[in-house]
Design an enzyme around this catalytic site. Structure first.
Site, PDB file in Angstrom:
ATOM      1  N   SER A  15       0.812  -1.224  -0.034  1.00  0.00           N
ATOM      2  CA  SER A  15       0.118   0.083   0.047  1.00  0.00           C
ATOM      3  C   SER A  15       1.045   1.244   0.260  1.00  0.00           C
ATOM      4  O   SER A  15       0.557   2.168  -0.496  1.00  0.00           O
ATOM      5  CB  SER A  15      -1.101  -0.023   1.148  1.00  0.00           C
ATOM      6  OG  SER A  15      -0.471   0.185   2.391  1.00  0.00           O
ATOM      7  N   ARG A  68      22.749 -14.301   3.453  1.00  0.00           N
ATOM      8  CA  ARG A  68      22.132 -12.822   3.401  1.00  0.00           C
ATOM      9  C   ARG A  68      22.932 -11.918   2.396  1.00  0.00           C
ATOM     10  O   ARG A  68      22.351 -10.972   1.637  1.00  0.00           O
ATOM     11  CB  ARG A  68      21.980 -12.045   4.746  1.00  0.00           C
ATOM     12  CG  ARG A  68      20.926 -12.651   5.754  1.00  0.00           C
ATOM     13  CD  ARG A  68      20.888 -11.704   6.822  1.00  0.00           C
ATOM     14  NE  ARG A  68      20.274 -12.396   8.193  1.00  0.00           N
ATOM     15  CZ  ARG A  68      19.072 -12.756   8.303  1.00  0.00           C
ATOM     16  NH1 ARG A  68      18.312 -11.698   7.535  1.00  0.00           N
ATOM     17  NH2 ARG A  68      18.588 -13.041   9.353  1.00  0.00           N
ATOM     18  N   MET A  93      10.422  -7.585   4.450  1.00  0.00           N
ATOM     19  CA  MET A  93      10.602  -8.125   5.698  1.00  0.00           C
ATOM     20  C   MET A  93      11.863  -9.054   5.971  1.00  0.00           C
ATOM     21  O   MET A  93      11.883  -9.884   6.752  1.00  0.00           O
ATOM     22  CB  MET A  93       9.312  -9.268   5.730  1.00  0.00           C
ATOM     23  CG  MET A  93       7.862  -8.438   5.816  1.00  0.00           C
ATOM     24  SD  MET A  93       7.764  -7.323   7.049  1.00  0.00           S
ATOM     25  CE  MET A  93       7.611  -8.230   8.321  1.00  0.00           C
ATOM     26  N   ARG A  94      12.825  -8.586   4.984  1.00  0.00           N
ATOM     27  CA  ARG A  94      14.389  -8.951   5.593  1.00  0.00           C
ATOM     28  C   ARG A  94      15.040  -7.947   6.091  1.00  0.00           C
ATOM     29  O   ARG A  94      14.973  -6.694   5.765  1.00  0.00           O
ATOM     30  CB  ARG A  94      14.723  -9.591   4.167  1.00  0.00           C
ATOM     31  CG  ARG A  94      14.275 -10.612   3.381  1.00  0.00           C
ATOM     32  CD  ARG A  94      14.993 -10.978   1.979  1.00  0.00           C
ATOM     33  NE  ARG A  94      16.300 -11.532   2.326  1.00  0.00           N
ATOM     34  CZ  ARG A  94      16.584 -12.670   2.450  1.00  0.00           C
ATOM     35  NH1 ARG A  94      15.460 -13.598   2.832  1.00  0.00           N
ATOM     36  NH2 ARG A  94      17.740 -13.065   2.824  1.00  0.00           N
ATOM     37  N   HIS A 112       8.522   2.980   8.896  1.00  0.00           N
ATOM     38  CA  HIS A 112       8.210   2.220  10.142  1.00  0.00           C
ATOM     39  C   HIS A 112       7.036   2.508  10.885  1.00  0.00           C
ATOM     40  O   HIS A 112       7.001   3.815  11.004  1.00  0.00           O
ATOM     41  CB  HIS A 112       9.371   2.091  11.180  1.00  0.00           C
ATOM     42  CG  HIS A 112       9.448   1.081  12.158  1.00  0.00           C
ATOM     43  ND1 HIS A 112       9.499  -0.026  12.083  1.00  0.00           N
ATOM     44  CD2 HIS A 112       8.877   1.414  13.547  1.00  0.00           C
ATOM     45  CE1 HIS A 112       9.241  -0.687  13.141  1.00  0.00           C
ATOM     46  NE2 HIS A 112       8.865   0.336  14.185  1.00  0.00           N
TER      47      HIS A 112
HETATM   48  C1  GRF Z   1       3.641  -0.601   6.811  1.00  0.00           C
HETATM   49  O1  GRF Z   1       3.274  -0.460   8.023  1.00  0.00           O
HETATM   50  C2  GRF Z   1       5.323  -0.023   6.872  1.00  0.00           C
HETATM   51  O2  GRF Z   1       5.237   0.949   8.110  1.00  0.00           O
HETATM   52  C3  GRF Z   1       5.937  -1.589   7.335  1.00  0.00           C
HETATM   53  O3  GRF Z   1       5.213  -2.491   6.623  1.00  0.00           O
HETATM   54  C4  GRF Z   1       4.097  -2.030   6.320  1.00  0.00           C
HETATM   55  C5  GRF Z   1       3.745  -2.239   4.828  1.00  0.00           C
HETATM   56  O4  GRF Z   1       2.958  -1.957   4.220  1.00  0.00           O
HETATM   57  N1  GRF Z   1       7.344  -1.301   7.220  1.00  0.00           N
HETATM   58  P1  GRF Z   1       2.556  -2.281   2.948  1.00  0.00           P
HETATM   59  O5  GRF Z   1       3.080  -3.300   2.164  1.00  0.00           O
HETATM   60  O6  GRF Z   1       3.167  -0.766   2.240  1.00  0.00           O
HETATM   61  O7  GRF Z   1       0.896  -1.996   2.746  1.00  0.00           O
END
Ligand code: GRF
Length: 216
Positions: A15, A68, A93-94, A112
């Site tokens: 998003s 990594r 997510m890494r 974040h």
């Molecule tokens: C968001 O809340 C961002 O702050 C965090 O991961 C989420 C990602 O959401 N790092 P999206 O994939 O951009 O919808």
């Protein structure tokens, strides 16, 4: 002015990526998306990129479990191939390694969902609720070698309400995320960000405080 070329790394729904795409298309952000890369082949973020004609690259991390650095070298190659100026982590997510950070010094941004340095890492909204804070929010920062520790570019505040759940708080914060990520990129594109130690100064930024936030 040359448009800043952005490479986005995302693992999920994307998003924040969508908000960046929309702001570019509406002329509110003078940048271009050079590539979207995901470690998850089925990430909706890739789908969103394809829909807007942006190169979408699945980069599965299978086989890179304890490698990594090698994985990040692959990302660097892909990003450099597309002549990316900055890298935006958007729900990636890494944990990234110095291999990526050194390839793009002070040119990697992350978003974040808390007011850093409060609540770094995962399960952020649970931590905020458990802690009883009255405000939370979101942060866009430059990425350094720590976990959510780099110099802070911009933050937005969201109140924590008595009936909040992790989901409702996330949703309220996400709305702010969608505004501030593009704003941070635009400030970067305009060459208005200067890092001094942990502080990021904005050329012609705010220098007076005439608004205060109180909750409740
Ligand atoms: C968001 O809340 C961002 O702050 C965090 O991961 C989420 C990602 O959401 N790092 P999206 O994939 O951009 O919808």
């Amino acid at each position: 002015m040359k448009k800043v070329r952005i490479g986005v790394l995302a693992s999920g729904r994307g998003s924040n990526l969508q908000a960046i795409i929309d702001n570019i298309e509406k002329g509110r952000l003078s940048a271009e998306l050079a590539v979207v890369i995901s470690d998850q082949a089925d990430a909706f973020a890739l789908e969103r990129a394809r829909k807007h004609g942006i190169p979408a690259v699945p980069a599965g991390a299978k086989g890179f479990k304890d490698k990594r650095e090698e994985y990040d070298a692959l990302l660097v190659k892909e990003l450099q191939k597309r002549s990316v100026d900055i890298v935006c982590l958007a729900g990636f997510m890494r944990i990234i390694t110095p291999v990526l950070i050194k390839a793009f010094p002070n040119r990697i941004l992350n978003i974040h969902p808390s007011l850093l340095p409060a609540f770094p890492g995962l399960h952020v909204q649970k931590k905020a609720l458990d802690c009883g804070v009255k405000f939370s929010g979101c942060t866009v920062h430059f990425v350094d070698e720590g976990m959510d520790t780099g110099p802070i570019i911009i933050q937005a505040v969201a109140p924590v309400l008595d009936n909040d759940t992790e989901d409702s708080l996330s949703e309220r914060i996400l709305k702010q995320e969608h505004k501030i990520y593009s704003r941070a990129i635009q400030l970067y594109a305009e060459g208005r960000l200067r890092i001094e130690g942990r502080r990021v100064f904005v050329t012609e930024g705010r220098t007076t405080a005439d608004e205060f936030l109180i909750n409740p």
